[in-house]
Design a protein around this motif. Structure first.
Motif, PDB file in Angstrom:
ATOM      1  N   THR A  79       0.853  -1.185   0.000  1.00  0.00           N
ATOM      2  CA  THR A  79       0.000   0.000   0.000  1.00  0.00           C
ATOM      3  C   THR A  79       0.895   1.243   0.000  1.00  0.00           C
ATOM      4  O   THR A  79       1.827   1.314   0.802  1.00  0.00           O
ATOM      5  CB  THR A  79      -0.885   0.038   1.266  1.00  0.00           C
ATOM      6  N   VAL A 103      -8.236  14.209   2.237  1.00  0.00           N
ATOM      7  CA  VAL A 103      -7.740  13.280   1.223  1.00  0.00           C
ATOM      8  C   VAL A 103      -7.809  11.852   1.749  1.00  0.00           C
ATOM      9  O   VAL A 103      -8.243  10.937   1.041  1.00  0.00           O
ATOM     10  CB  VAL A 103      -6.296  13.643   0.785  1.00  0.00           C
ATOM     11  N   TYR A 104      -7.424  11.640   2.992  1.00  0.00           N
ATOM     12  CA  TYR A 104      -7.434  10.297   3.587  1.00  0.00           C
ATOM     13  C   TYR A 104      -8.854   9.720   3.623  1.00  0.00           C
ATOM     14  O   TYR A 104      -9.063   8.548   3.311  1.00  0.00           O
ATOM     15  CB  TYR A 104      -6.844  10.355   4.999  1.00  0.00           C
ATOM     16  N   SER A 106     -11.330  10.462   1.697  1.00  0.00           N
ATOM     17  CA  SER A 106     -11.958  10.330   0.383  1.00  0.00           C
ATOM     18  C   SER A 106     -11.352   9.223  -0.480  1.00  0.00           C
ATOM     19  O   SER A 106     -11.868   8.929  -1.551  1.00  0.00           O
ATOM     20  CB  SER A 106     -11.874  11.663  -0.373  1.00  0.00           C
ATOM     21  N   ARG A 107     -10.275   8.613  -0.009  1.00  0.00           N
ATOM     22  CA  ARG A 107      -9.597   7.576  -0.806  1.00  0.00           C
ATOM     23  C   ARG A 107      -9.315   6.367   0.077  1.00  0.00           C
ATOM     24  O   ARG A 107      -9.118   6.507   1.274  1.00  0.00           O
ATOM     25  CB  ARG A 107      -8.261   8.095  -1.352  1.00  0.00           C
ATOM     26  N   ASP A 108      -9.239   5.197  -0.549  1.00  0.00           N
ATOM     27  CA  ASP A 108      -8.895   3.992   0.215  1.00  0.00           C
ATOM     28  C   ASP A 108      -7.697   3.269  -0.392  1.00  0.00           C
ATOM     29  O   ASP A 108      -7.454   2.106  -0.106  1.00  0.00           O
ATOM     30  CB  ASP A 108     -10.091   3.052   0.325  1.00  0.00           C
ATOM     31  N   ASP A 109      -6.910   4.009  -1.189  1.00  0.00           N
ATOM     32  CA  ASP A 109      -5.799   3.371  -1.895  1.00  0.00           C
ATOM     33  C   ASP A 109      -4.431   3.753  -1.332  1.00  0.00           C
ATOM     34  O   ASP A 109      -3.403   3.543  -1.974  1.00  0.00           O
ATOM     35  CB  ASP A 109      -5.862   3.707  -3.384  1.00  0.00           C
ATOM     36  N   LYS A 179      -4.177  19.871  -0.430  1.00  0.00           N
ATOM     37  CA  LYS A 179      -4.901  18.728  -0.999  1.00  0.00           C
ATOM     38  C   LYS A 179      -4.404  18.392  -2.412  1.00  0.00           C
ATOM     39  O   LYS A 179      -4.163  17.228  -2.730  1.00  0.00           O
ATOM     40  CB  LYS A 179      -6.397  19.045  -1.015  1.00  0.00           C
ATOM     41  N   GLU A 183      -2.746  14.832  -3.662  1.00  0.00           N
ATOM     42  CA  GLU A 183      -3.383  14.058  -4.733  1.00  0.00           C
ATOM     43  C   GLU A 183      -2.409  13.815  -5.876  1.00  0.00           C
ATOM     44  O   GLU A 183      -2.327  12.709  -6.418  1.00  0.00           O
ATOM     45  CB  GLU A 183      -4.628  14.774  -5.257  1.00  0.00           C
ATOM     46  N   GLU A 187      -1.077  10.146  -7.121  1.00  0.00           N
ATOM     47  CA  GLU A 187      -1.296   9.700  -8.493  1.00  0.00           C
ATOM     48  C   GLU A 187       0.012   9.294  -9.161  1.00  0.00           C
ATOM     49  O   GLU A 187       0.051   8.335  -9.933  1.00  0.00           O
ATOM     50  CB  GLU A 187      -2.014  10.762  -9.323  1.00  0.00           C
ATOM     51  N   LYS A 190       1.067   5.634  -8.619  1.00  0.00           N
ATOM     52  CA  LYS A 190       0.256   4.522  -9.140  1.00  0.00           C
ATOM     53  C   LYS A 190       1.000   3.749 -10.186  1.00  0.00           C
ATOM     54  O   LYS A 190       1.813   4.194 -10.902  1.00  0.00           O
ATOM     55  CB  LYS A 190      -1.070   5.030  -9.696  1.00  0.00           C
TER      56      LYS A 190
END
Length: 190
Positions: A79, A103-104, A106-109, A179, A183, A187, A190
């Motif tokens: 992760t 941010v934490y 709103s995302r689970d990745d 923020k 983000e 990104e 990834k």
């Protein structure tokens, strides 16, 4: 004598944090000897090299949470992780916490490990109050002896280290993040 040293360190860190608040650094990558070296660049062109090279394995650590549970960086292998070094007394740290929580939530990745520099705090209760004030849902870790801070060679606070799912450092941000910057860095991993 030790008390005066701690006070001097806190004053220097506060001054540096205030500087970071007023002059938001931008991160750039430079090439040296064929290796990518991460640097933070402020508005006056002054550069501050990170102690990490991009792709270098992040130093492992295990710290207690506010509730006393032991958490290790290795628990999150697979992760992406943001390791954020902060203090309750640090204005830029206070400024970035609402964005970090947004941010934490709103995302689970990815995961945030918020490493509090507990040795610099007046009381441990200050850390609990801070976490409650900002309704932080990510793990707040207590670096009681600044051992992890030393491993990561943290200078100014806040400092955020972005670690990919393979446990390698991808970027280091000196100073408060917003923020959009969080983000963007997530990104890129990834």
């Amino acid at each position: 004598m030790k008390k005066w040293i701690v006070i001097a360190v806190v004053v220097v860190l506060f001054g540096w944090a205030l500087y970071d608040l007023l002059y938001e650094p931008e991160e750039t990558a430079t090439q040296e000897s064929g290796d990518t070296v991460m640097t933070a660049e402020g508005p006056d062109g002054q550069k501050d090299s990170s102690s990490f090279e991009k792709g270098e394995p992040a130093p492992g650590f295990t710290l207690p949470t506010l509730s006393g549970k032991e958490v290790s960086l290795s628990d999150y292998r697979g992760t992406p992780v943001i390791v954020n070094f902060w203090g309750t007394w640090c204005p830029p740290c206070r400024a970035e916490m609402p964005d970090m929580e947004e941010v934490y939530s709103s995302r689970d990745d990815f995961e945030i490990l918020a490493v509090n520099l507990t040795e610099t705090e007046a009381t441990r209760n200050d850390v609990s109050q801070f976490a409650g004030e900002f309704d932080l849902s990510f793990p707040v870790l207590l670096d009681r002896n600044s051992d992890v801070m030393a491993k990561y060679e943290v200078g100014p606070v806040p400092t955020s280290v972005f670690i990919d799912k393979e446990g390698k450092v991808q970027s280091v941000i000196l100073g408060a993040m917003n923020k959009d910057l969080m983000e963007q860095r997530l990104e890129e991993m990834k």
